[in-house]
Design an enzyme around this catalytic site. Structure first.
Site, PDB file in Angstrom:
ATOM      1  N   CYS A  45       1.862  -3.821   0.565  1.00  0.00           N
ATOM      2  CA  CYS A  45       1.003  -3.457  -0.577  1.00  0.00           C
ATOM      3  C   CYS A  45       1.459  -4.203  -1.838  1.00  0.00           C
ATOM      4  CB  CYS A  45       1.047  -1.953  -0.829  1.00  0.00           C
ATOM      5  SG  CYS A  45       0.519  -0.981   0.594  1.00  0.00           S
TER       6      CYS A  45
HETATM    7  C1  BEZ Z   1       3.406  -1.752   3.533  1.00  0.00           C
HETATM    8  O1  BEZ Z   1       2.700  -1.940   2.556  1.00  0.00           O
HETATM    9  O2  BEZ Z   1       4.290  -2.540   3.857  1.00  0.00           O
HETATM   10  C2  BEZ Z   1       3.200  -0.536   4.393  1.00  0.00           C
HETATM   11  C3  BEZ Z   1       2.536   0.560   3.879  1.00  0.00           C
HETATM   12  C4  BEZ Z   1       2.381   1.691   4.670  1.00  0.00           C
HETATM   13  C5  BEZ Z   1       2.866   1.698   5.974  1.00  0.00           C
HETATM   14  C6  BEZ Z   1       3.519   0.583   6.464  1.00  0.00           C
HETATM   15  C7  BEZ Z   1       3.668  -0.557   5.681  1.00  0.00           C
END
Ligand code: BEZ
Length: 211
Positions: A45
């Protein structure tokens, strides 16, 4: 039933990092992109919001306003933005919605319980000036989206909303486009003075008309 292409994008009021907004008022007469991410302070994210910030000028040029959303609270968004700006070398200046009551997530069907009971998946909606949904993409938490692809689709949507054309696979701005099936070849030759190349009666190319 979730939203489908051509549906009216629901309006909402929300708390965001840019203050309280009414979605429709925020979009005005332009285009919009509403995209959810699973959670603040997560790695993928962080890169997605950073990439969006780095492409803000490209979105602005196309009259597209961008809004991010997750169910995290406003104070967490504010502190996370500092990390995004630091690590992605950007300046996040688009609103991030704090959807703690999941109002937006519910309206846009962004929680897919078999993926996660609580977090929003990576949903993205392109909304036209008529407030209709033009594109829906959904990615899992483990895969970051390609925001150049989102821009490419916006280019296609904006072009094809003004001309009787469609864009072929892997098309990019400036390349030849396809004459819409609704236009017969005789009319196409009049409509597209730059020329029409007939490969098959149903497959006809013309240079991008607005270039
Ligand atoms: C991420 O943004 O890396 C992420 C967010 C939620 C679950 C797994 C990864």
């Amino acid at each position: 039933m979730g939203l489908r292409l051509g549906d009216i994008a629901p309006n909402f009021k929300a708390k965001t990092t840019a203050g309280d907004i009414d979605f429709y008022e925020y979009l005005g007469d332009g285009w919009g992109i509403l995209f959810s991410h699973p959670a603040d302070y997560t790695p993928v994210c962080t890169t997605e919001l950073g990439k969006t910030a780095l492409l803000q000028e490209e979105f602005r040029k196309r009259n597209v306003k961008v809004l991010a959303v997750s169910i995290d609270p406003l104070d967490k968004h504010f502190s996370w933005v500092k990390d995004i700006n630091e690590t992605q070398h950007c300046n996040v200046d688009f609103p991030i919605i704090a959807d703690e009551d999941r109002n937006v997530a519910t309206l846009y069907d962004m929680i897919h319980p078999n993926a996660s009971e609580t977090a929003t998946v990576r949903s993205l909606f392109v909304i036209g000036p008529d407030k209709k949904v033009k594109l829906i993409i959904t990615y899992p938490a483990s895969t970051g989206r390609n925001f150049h692809e989102v821009l490419r689709v916006v280019d296609s949507l904006q072009l094809t909303s003004g001309y009787s054309v469609a864009t072929p696979a892997d098309w990019k701005e400036g390349e030849d486009v396809i004459v819409a099936l609704s236009v017969n070849t005789e009319d196409a030759i009049k409509k597209f003075p730059k020329g029409v190349k007939v490969v098959k009666p149903y497959l006809r190319y013309t240079p991008q008309p607005n270039k």
